[in-house]
Each structure stands twice: as C-alpha cells, then as structure tokens.
Design a protein around this motif. Structure first.
Motif, PDB file in Angstrom:
ATOM      1  N   TRP A 147       0.828  -1.189   0.000  1.00 42.25           N
ATOM      2  CA  TRP A 147       0.000   0.000   0.000  1.00 42.25           C
ATOM      3  C   TRP A 147       0.874   1.255   0.000  1.00 42.25           C
ATOM      4  O   TRP A 147       2.111   1.158  -0.005  1.00 42.25           O
ATOM      5  N   HIS A 148       0.281   2.442  -0.027  1.00 42.13           N
ATOM      6  CA  HIS A 148       1.112   3.630  -0.260  1.00 42.13           C
ATOM      7  C   HIS A 148       0.707   4.805   0.615  1.00 42.13           C
ATOM      8  O   HIS A 148       0.741   5.945   0.180  1.00 42.13           O
ATOM      9  N   GLY A 149       0.351   4.538   1.850  1.00 43.65           N
ATOM     10  CA  GLY A 149       0.122   5.669   2.743  1.00 43.65           C
ATOM     11  C   GLY A 149      -0.827   5.349   3.872  1.00 43.65           C
ATOM     12  O   GLY A 149      -1.736   4.540   3.724  1.00 43.65           O
ATOM     13  N   THR A 150      -0.577   6.015   4.991  1.00 41.46           N
ATOM     14  CA  THR A 150      -1.512   5.946   6.119  1.00 41.46           C
ATOM     15  C   THR A 150      -2.767   6.688   5.706  1.00 41.46           C
ATOM     16  O   THR A 150      -2.680   7.808   5.206  1.00 41.46           O
ATOM     17  N   PRO A 151      -3.939   6.086   5.881  1.00 40.26           N
ATOM     18  CA  PRO A 151      -5.140   6.751   5.362  1.00 40.26           C
ATOM     19  C   PRO A 151      -5.680   7.885   6.233  1.00 40.26           C
ATOM     20  O   PRO A 151      -5.878   7.713   7.430  1.00 40.26           O
ATOM     21  N   PRO A 158       8.635   0.285   4.609  1.00 41.27           N
ATOM     22  CA  PRO A 158       9.965   0.186   4.003  1.00 41.27           C
ATOM     23  C   PRO A 158      10.404   1.507   3.361  1.00 41.27           C
ATOM     24  O   PRO A 158      11.565   1.888   3.432  1.00 41.27           O
ATOM     25  N   ARG A 159       9.446   2.237   2.787  1.00 37.35           N
ATOM     26  CA  ARG A 159       9.827   3.495   2.122  1.00 37.35           C
ATOM     27  C   ARG A 159      10.370   4.531   3.094  1.00 37.35           C
ATOM     28  O   ARG A 159      11.016   5.491   2.684  1.00 37.35           O
ATOM     29  N   ASN A 160      10.085   4.359   4.385  1.00 40.21           N
ATOM     30  CA  ASN A 160      10.577   5.332   5.360  1.00 40.21           C
ATOM     31  C   ASN A 160      11.931   4.955   5.950  1.00 40.21           C
ATOM     32  O   ASN A 160      12.491   5.724   6.733  1.00 40.21           O
ATOM     33  N   LEU A 193       7.869  22.118  -5.930  1.00 36.71           N
ATOM     34  CA  LEU A 193       6.468  21.748  -6.202  1.00 36.71           C
ATOM     35  C   LEU A 193       6.419  20.291  -6.580  1.00 36.71           C
ATOM     36  O   LEU A 193       7.039  19.862  -7.557  1.00 36.71           O
ATOM     37  N   ARG A 194       5.697  19.563  -5.811  1.00 37.09           N
ATOM     38  CA  ARG A 194       5.654  18.123  -6.029  1.00 37.09           C
ATOM     39  C   ARG A 194       4.193  17.703  -6.199  1.00 37.09           C
ATOM     40  O   ARG A 194       3.440  17.626  -5.218  1.00 37.09           O
ATOM     41  N   MET A 195       3.780  17.439  -7.448  1.00 36.16           N
ATOM     42  CA  MET A 195       2.393  17.043  -7.676  1.00 36.16           C
ATOM     43  C   MET A 195       2.230  15.537  -7.449  1.00 36.16           C
ATOM     44  O   MET A 195       3.166  14.766  -7.623  1.00 36.16           O
ATOM     45  N   HIS A 196       1.042  15.159  -7.106  1.00 34.53           N
ATOM     46  CA  HIS A 196       0.710  13.733  -6.957  1.00 34.53           C
ATOM     47  C   HIS A 196       0.886  13.038  -8.306  1.00 34.53           C
ATOM     48  O   HIS A 196       0.693  13.653  -9.352  1.00 34.53           O
ATOM     49  N   TYR A 197       1.195  11.743  -8.268  1.00 36.80           N
ATOM     50  CA  TYR A 197       1.492  11.035  -9.530  1.00 36.80           C
ATOM     51  C   TYR A 197       0.298  10.940 -10.476  1.00 36.80           C
ATOM     52  O   TYR A 197       0.459  10.638 -11.647  1.00 36.80           O
ATOM     53  N   PHE A 198      -0.908  11.178 -10.002  1.00 44.27           N
ATOM     54  CA  PHE A 198      -2.075  11.166 -10.894  1.00 44.27           C
ATOM     55  C   PHE A 198      -2.212  12.458 -11.705  1.00 44.27           C
ATOM     56  O   PHE A 198      -3.000  12.534 -12.635  1.00 44.27           O
ATOM     57  N   ASP A 223      11.623   9.541  -6.130  1.00 45.11           N
ATOM     58  CA  ASP A 223      11.456   9.125  -4.741  1.00 45.11           C
ATOM     59  C   ASP A 223      11.158  10.319  -3.842  1.00 45.11           C
ATOM     60  O   ASP A 223      12.041  11.128  -3.533  1.00 45.11           O
ATOM     61  N   ILE A 224       9.917  10.408  -3.404  1.00 45.15           N
ATOM     62  CA  ILE A 224       9.561  11.555  -2.557  1.00 45.15           C
ATOM     63  C   ILE A 224      10.290  11.497  -1.210  1.00 45.15           C
ATOM     64  O   ILE A 224      10.517  12.519  -0.572  1.00 45.15           O
ATOM     65  N   GLY A 225      10.713  10.319  -0.800  1.00 38.96           N
ATOM     66  CA  GLY A 225      11.454  10.174   0.462  1.00 38.96           C
ATOM     67  C   GLY A 225      12.710  11.038   0.448  1.00 38.96           C
ATOM     68  O   GLY A 225      13.062  11.689   1.441  1.00 38.96           O
ATOM     69  N   LEU A 278      13.069  13.732  -1.255  1.00 36.58           N
ATOM     70  CA  LEU A 278      12.630  15.141  -1.183  1.00 36.58           C
ATOM     71  C   LEU A 278      12.292  15.529   0.258  1.00 36.58           C
ATOM     72  O   LEU A 278      12.552  16.651   0.687  1.00 36.58           O
ATOM     73  N   TYR A 279      11.733  14.572   1.000  1.00 38.73           N
ATOM     74  CA  TYR A 279      11.474  14.855   2.426  1.00 38.73           C
ATOM     75  C   TYR A 279      12.796  15.197   3.110  1.00 38.73           C
ATOM     76  O   TYR A 279      12.889  16.143   3.881  1.00 38.73           O
ATOM     77  N   LEU A 280      13.816  14.385   2.790  1.00 36.27           N
ATOM     78  CA  LEU A 280      15.090  14.547   3.490  1.00 36.27           C
ATOM     79  C   LEU A 280      15.714  15.912   3.262  1.00 36.27           C
ATOM     80  O   LEU A 280      16.322  16.482   4.167  1.00 36.27           O
ATOM     81  N   TYR A 293      -4.371  17.066   2.109  1.00 37.72           N
ATOM     82  CA  TYR A 293      -4.995  15.843   2.646  1.00 37.72           C
ATOM     83  C   TYR A 293      -4.200  14.622   2.216  1.00 37.72           C
ATOM     84  O   TYR A 293      -4.698  13.504   2.228  1.00 37.72           O
ATOM     85  N   SER A 294      -2.974  14.849   1.779  1.00 31.29           N
ATOM     86  CA  SER A 294      -2.156  13.745   1.297  1.00 31.29           C
ATOM     87  C   SER A 294      -1.558  12.987   2.472  1.00 31.29           C
ATOM     88  O   SER A 294      -1.222  13.576   3.504  1.00 31.29           O
ATOM     89  N   SER A 295      -1.374  11.697   2.270  1.00 30.15           N
ATOM     90  CA  SER A 295      -0.766  10.899   3.341  1.00 30.15           C
ATOM     91  C   SER A 295       0.702  11.258   3.556  1.00 30.15           C
ATOM     92  O   SER A 295       1.337  10.712   4.451  1.00 30.15           O
ATOM     93  N   VAL A 296       1.264  12.150   2.740  1.00 28.94           N
ATOM     94  CA  VAL A 296       2.687  12.464   2.890  1.00 28.94           C
ATOM     95  C   VAL A 296       3.025  12.954   4.303  1.00 28.94           C
ATOM     96  O   VAL A 296       4.120  12.720   4.789  1.00 28.94           O
ATOM     97  N   PHE A 297       2.068  13.605   4.975  1.00 26.21           N
ATOM     98  CA  PHE A 297       2.438  14.180   6.281  1.00 26.21           C
ATOM     99  C   PHE A 297       2.682  13.116   7.343  1.00 26.21           C
ATOM    100  O   PHE A 297       3.448  13.325   8.277  1.00 26.21           O
TER     101      PHE A 297
END
Ligand code: C2G
Length: 709
Positions: free
Chosen positions: A437-441, A503-505, A573-578, A600-602, A604-606, A615-619
């Motif tokens: 999966w790809h994010g905490t909901p 794993p992505r974190n 500026l990082r748009m969602h992949y959709f 890899d957005i990870g 970019l976080y760094l 409302y993205s799960s990125v936070f």
C-alpha cells in the motif's frame, strides 16, 4: 380517487429507510397507508422502524420473527392492506414527490400502470417534474419490456385485480420472486399504460460486499433461482407473448451470466440437470434467432451428456476468448496471457515489482528490492517501469501492459506492489502477493467510501473491483496500528498483516545526514544555501481530464511567496502522480522548482526544511523527521464533505496549522519558530500515534517475513 397501500419490505436497511419513508411522507398524493414489513431485521433496523412508525399515523408496522424473504413480506403486505391500489417500494429506494399522484391520475380504467425506474449510485438523486399534462403511453405487444430487472417495482396495481387473479410472489426463491407475480399480472391485462414522469429511484447499494442488495448477491444463487422460476412459469402459463418474453430473457441470461460462470468448469455439473430441464422448454423458433455458438450449446445441453457439453463449453470458451482477443492488440495480449502464459509453470525465484502502476522506481517496493539485492539474495528480479529508469542490480525492466508484462506476471512467484494490479490479471494459487500500500489513510478508502466521483467507474463497480483485488493479497504491510485497523475494515482484509512500519521510510532514518542531503540537492540542481519548502498536495477525485489523468490548479501565489520569502527559501512543487497538469514555474525561476517527476519523494522529504501539504498521506511519513508541517487546506469543506470524507477530524489531530490563503502560508513560514512551539504538543502526540514503528529496518522485516520464513 382511492387509497394507495404502499408495501415496503424491510431487511437491514437502517441506513436507507428514513430517506425511503421521507419520500413517501412528501408525496403530493396524500391518501396513502404505508405497510412496513420488518422481515427479521437486526436490532438497530428494528428500533429505527419502531421510532419512525410511532411518529407517523399512516405507518402500519409488522414484524416477522425471522427473515422470510421479500416475496413473503410483500404477500403479507397485500393481505394486510386496506387500500384500493397497491404499490411496492423497496426500503433502500425512494420516489420523487409526484410519482404516486401521476400514476393514480393516469391509471383510469386500467388495472395497472407503470412509471419509469432510474438507477442511482448517489447518496440522493432528485427529479424536477414540471407541472403539466403527462401522457400515458399505452403498450400492448411490448408490455413485457417493462419488467425491468425482472421486478414488480414502480407499478400501481388495483387491489381487486390482484385478488381476483390470485397474484402472489414466490416465497421459495430469494432473488426472482417478482416474476411469479408480474408475469401473470401482465398476461391478464390487454395493455399497459406507462408514464415516464412517474419516476422511481432504484439505489445501487454502495456496500455491495458487506451489505449487498438482492441483485448484488451471489451469482450462483441468481442462476439457480432464475432457472427455477423459468421452468415454473413456462409450465404454468400458456401465453404467446409471455413465452417470448421468458425465452428471450432466459437465453440472454444463459449467454451473459451462466456462460461466464461456466468459465470455471467445475461449476457446470451441479447446474446441468436443471439447465437441461429449462432448455427443453425453449421454443425452437426463438432459439433460431440466436448465433451458431449458442444454438450448438443449447442443443448439446438438450442431448443430456454432461461430458459432451463440457467439451463444447471448453471449445466455445476458447473461441469466445479468441474472438475478443482479435478485437485489439491489447486484447490479444490478454488472450495470450490467459490462455498460454498462465498455463505455464511458475518460477519460484522470480520476483515482480511494481510501484504506482509502473510510474516510477520508488516507494516501499524499491526499498524491499534494494534490501534484497544488497543482501545478494538468490532471486531474479523484474521491475515494471514505464520510462527509461536506472535501477541498480540490473533487473529485467518491462513496461506496464506490454506482452512481457503479462508474461512475467504470470510466471513470477512473488508479486510486490504498492497499488493495485489490473483487474484482469490472474493470481494463481502458487503466486505470493505482497501489497505494501502507499500511505496511512486520512481520506476514506475503498470499502469505507460513500461516493465515488472518479471518472469511468461508480461506487458499486469500484468496490467490487477493489474487493476482488484485496482478496488476492497474501501479505499487507502496515505503517502503524491505526492503519492496521482501517485496512482490515476498508479492504475487507483478514489475512497476513506485516506490522513492520513502511519500508519506504527506512531512508528517513538511514540517510538523514548532511552528506546525503547535499548529494540529492546536487542531483536536483537546487541551491544548497537556501532553505527548502516542499509543497506536496494530493489529487481531487472530481477534477480530471479523463480516466487516471487528473487536473491540478495551483492555488498558491508563488510570485507573492518569492517576494516575501525568496531571500531565505526555495519551493519544491511536487504534484501527486495522478496529476497530468504541467506546473508553469517560468515566472518564478530560481525560486520554485517542479520536482513532480523526481521518483522518490522520500529523498525530497530529506532535503526539505518544512512541508506544505493538504490531505495527502505524505504528512504521516514526513512527521518521522519531526520537521514543521503546514496544511494548505483552501478547499477543506468541499474535500471533506463532498469528495471523500476523512477518518479523523483534521482540525483536532494534525500536527500543524490549517491555512486557507497564500498570505496565511507566508505568515506561518515567516514565523515558523513560533508555529513549532505552538504545535509541539500536538506534534508529539501525532508522532506517538502514527510514527512508532519505523526505525530504518522495515524493509528487512518484510523480506524476512515473506522470503525467509
Ligand atoms: N505522493 C507523492 N507526491 C504527492 C502526493 C503523494 O509522491 N504530491 C506519494 C506519497 O508517497 C504518498 C502517496 O503518493 O504517500 C499517496 O498519496 P496520497 O496523496 O496520500 O493519495 P492516494 O494516492 O489517494 O493515496 O492510504 C493512502 C491513500 O490511499 C491515499
């Protein structure tokens, strides 16, 4: 004009019954009684019915001790009714305010009249009916076409007609009980008036898995019920028009539903005898009008040899698949996949990876893969990536939906993905499917969604496809206890959940050093001396160009931000992949950078000093870094209310301020130290709830569980 008895059988429709009844209270035609037949519903529903009926004089409530089915409930209702006319309404449906008035006004000397049925996927639809003269159209030869979905709904019928013709619903079938009533009813009327302004809203349930409507129920039950009813009605009535109606419906049902069901050959045997009985009643003249393949099958069934029918079925299934396969290149690949690749043996040491539908080499699949190659595990790796992407370890690279895609998917024992595979891919028993999966909901997911506003689908289809997908996952990776709970419910998932963290974190713990940060900045070509703001919003379900291609209109005033913050900061500026919209940063060069294509957005976080999201799960992931987060939620009410709904109250829980304008964003950034102090407690609480499991070794934990046990 006479009293209408509206008969409403109720079975566990506590979510819908209030709306159904409200639509009756709002009828402009007032001379009605409502008979609620509680067909053994659960306690919540029963209590609701009691409250509703106490509040309204024209409701008569009856209870069955146990569930007897819709047929028995309606028969009971007819017996108990005191009106001159009968109208059946299902307890999850509703009607516009004029429906009964229009029907009764137009019935005149006829014994029954029919309005129009409209399906709706929405929580509530409405119809605006302008005052005027509506004409009832009289149908004679085509009167049977009004038996939509083989149902008796949206007919207004004289009660004495029902009594004198002994009309009743079947009580021994669950799904097609209406046919027993409506076929003889139509036989006994010379013609049927129809008024299209008298609308009935048939709700397509939005919980087809946990709370299915009758038509959403198991296909095997639908088949046995329909065969049963067909035989009974053919034997009972001799009426030329009814015969044609029944034969055509039955042959179409055979072709559409039964043949598809028989793709799994094991299912044939238990239906064969009944099918033989039914087919021997089909009129040859009707059968003649069908294609060769269907005629051949019907003739074989009539001969009575199961083995022969199985052979013909096998051949015809192949022919049907081949015919579909010849329609396009895409379909031909699917044909080869299904008929050939999937028949070959599986390779036990092949692992197939896919991230965000092949859009990138990224996310948890990337980190699981990296862990495997770094540890020299003895596997052959396949990566689905659509663009030319450098991937260490020299895996086989394939494009999504290519012929090789299907080949490797069929043959690789392990599938690792962070989103769904195409609906038509087949997971065989030997396959092991790891879903990361790809994010905490935050936004409601799958089974928990009320409405689906994405293009090309509807809530029922979306949930059904989702359900079919989740049921083939062998492992599901969870980032925190909160997600585990939601995943179990929203994905109807009761198998192996790996509670490892994401794993992505891992990278946020293992590569959080100045050296690594500088290296990423260099790769991106952004200045090293300025502080970095990452703006990573999510997508909007209802804003799109087409399927899978979403629009995004930037609501941040970048020029203003540059004027106020440009000396100290740059913005990524990082748009969602959709998102298919291109970001134009030409006016703010050197200040804003479009990093939407960065895999890899990870990373970019760094390199960022703070995050702005919505409302993205990125936070949830970014919070591992304990750096400031701002929420630019300019469309919060619409997003929360109309589009998705959330699992928790954003105002209460999120670890940063909710901002509505660029000015507020600029102000918060200008005083970020103060914002941090203000939100410190909330941030700590948030971290304690959602960020406890990651320590940099989640990939290793997943690999151990799946590949080393
Ligand atoms: N993502 C990204 N860039 C963005 C937004 C998201 O790279 N601007 C990535 C992040 O890894 C994020 C993931 O895509 O965690 C999912 O994005 P969401 O915005 O949360 O939306 P969605 O794809 O709808 O997934 O349980 C999670 C939900 O299913 C949400």
């Amino acid at each position: 004009m006479g009293k209408i008895s509206v008969i409403v059988p109720v079975y566990n429709t506590e979510k819908y019954i209030a709306e159904c009844l409200e639509s009756l209270f709002n009828q402009t035609y007032k001379n009605i009684e409502i008979l609620l037949i509680n067909d053994g519903s659960n306690q919540e529903c029963t209590e609701k019915l009691e409250t509703l009926s106490e509040a309204h004089d024209n409701i008569r409530l009856f209870h069955f001790d146990a569930n007897k089915g819709v047929g028995a409930a309606r028969n009971f209702g007819v017996k108990a009714s005191t009106g001159d006319f009968i109208y059946f309404l299902d307890s999850d449906d509703y009607i516009p305010e004029k429906t009964l008035e229009i029907l009764i006004h137009h019935i005149k000397d006829n014994d029954m009249i029919r309005g129009r049925i409209k399906s709706t996927h929405f929580a509530k639809s409405f119809a605006v009916i302008f005052d005027g003269i509506y004409n009832a159209k009289i149908h004679t030869d085509e009167k049977y076409k009004f038996i939509k979905n083989k149902s008796a709904l949206n007919f207004l019928i004289r009660k004495d007609f029902i009594i004198s013709n002994h009309l009743y619903f079947a009580e021994d079938v669950r799904i097609y009980a209406d046919l027993e009533f409506i076929v003889p009813a139509l036989i006994n009327v010379p013609h049927l008036p129809h008024v299209k302004e008298a609308i009935y809203f048939k709700r397509k349930r939005n919980a087809p898995i946990l709370n299915p409507s009758l038509m959403q129920e198991d296909v095997s039950l639908r088949i046995s019920d329909f065969i049963h009813m067909y035989i009974r009605l053919k034997d009972k009535y001799e009426d030329a028009l009814a015969d044609v109606f029944l034969d055509i419906r039955f042959l179409n049902f055979y072709r559409k539903t039964i043949v598809t069901f028989f793709k799994d050959e094991k299912t044939i045997e238990s239906y064969f005898q009944d099918l033989l009985e039914a087919m021997s009643r089909v009129d040859e003249n009707i059968l003649k009008t069908y294609d060769y393949v269907l005629k051949k099958e019907v003739q074989t069934i009539k001969k009575g040899s199961l083995a022969q029918y199985k052979r013909v079925n096998r051949r015809h299934q192949f022919l049907r698949d081949f015919k579909t396969g010849c329609k396009s290149r895409k379909k031909f690949k699917r044909f080869l996949y299904k008929r050939f690749f999937n028949k070959q043996s599986i390779k036990n040491n092949w692992v197939f990876f896919e991230s965000f539908h092949g859009r990138s080499y990224s996310d948890s699949p990337k980190y699981i893969y990296q862990h495997m190659i770094e540890n020299n595990m003895n596997y052959k790796y396949i990566w689905c990536v659509n663009d030319h992407t450098d991937i260490p370890g020299n895996p086989i690279k394939i494009k999504r939906f290519s012929l090789r895609y299907y080949y490797y998917l069929a043959k690789s024992k392990y599938w690792v993905s962070n989103s769904r595979f195409p609906n038509d891919t087949v997971k065989r028993e030997e396959h092991v499917y790891v879903q990361t999966w790809h994010g905490t909901p935050l936004k409601r997911l799958a089974g928990d969604m009320e409405n689906v506003l994405m293009p090309g689908t509807n809530v029922e289809k979306y949930k059904r496809n989702f359900y079919n997908e989740t049921q083939r996952w062998d492992y599901l990776v969870s980032p925190n206890a909160y997600s585990t709970n939601i995943f179990e419910q929203a994905f109807w998932f009761d198998r192996n959940i790996i509670e490892s963290g994401y794993p992505r974190n891992d990278i946020l713990y293992n590569k959080n050093s100045d050296e690594d940060i500088v290296a990423v900045k260099r790769k991106l070509g952004i200045p090293n001396e300025k502080k970095v703001i990452l703006y990573a919003p999510t997508w909007r379900d209802d804003e799109y160009y087409g399927k899978g291609k979403y629009k995004f209109t930037l609501a941040l005033d970048l020029q203003k931000m540059q004027e106020c913050l440009g000396d100290e900061y740059i913005v990524l500026l990082r748009m969602h992949y959709f998102i298919a919209s291109q970001m134009d940063v030409s006016d703010v060069q050197g200040f804003a950078f479009d990093v939407s294509d960065y895999e890899d957005i990870g990373e970019l976080y760094l390199i960022s000093d703070m995050l702005i999201t919505d409302y993205s799960s990125v936070f949830f992931d970014y919070a591992h870094l304990k750096r400031p987060i701002l929420f630019y939620t300019y469309d919060l009410d619409k997003y929360r209310g109309q589009l998705r709904g959330f699992y928790f109250d954003m105002e209460e829980e999120v670890p940063g301020p909710l901002l509505k304008t660029t000015d507020e964003v600029i102000e918060a950034i200008g005083d970020i130290g103060h914002v941090q102090t203000e939100y410190q407690n909330k941030y700590d609480e948030f971290h304690n709830t959602y960020c406890l499991w990651d320590h940099g070794d989640a990939s290793s934990a997943v690999v151990k569980e799946v590949f080393e046990k």
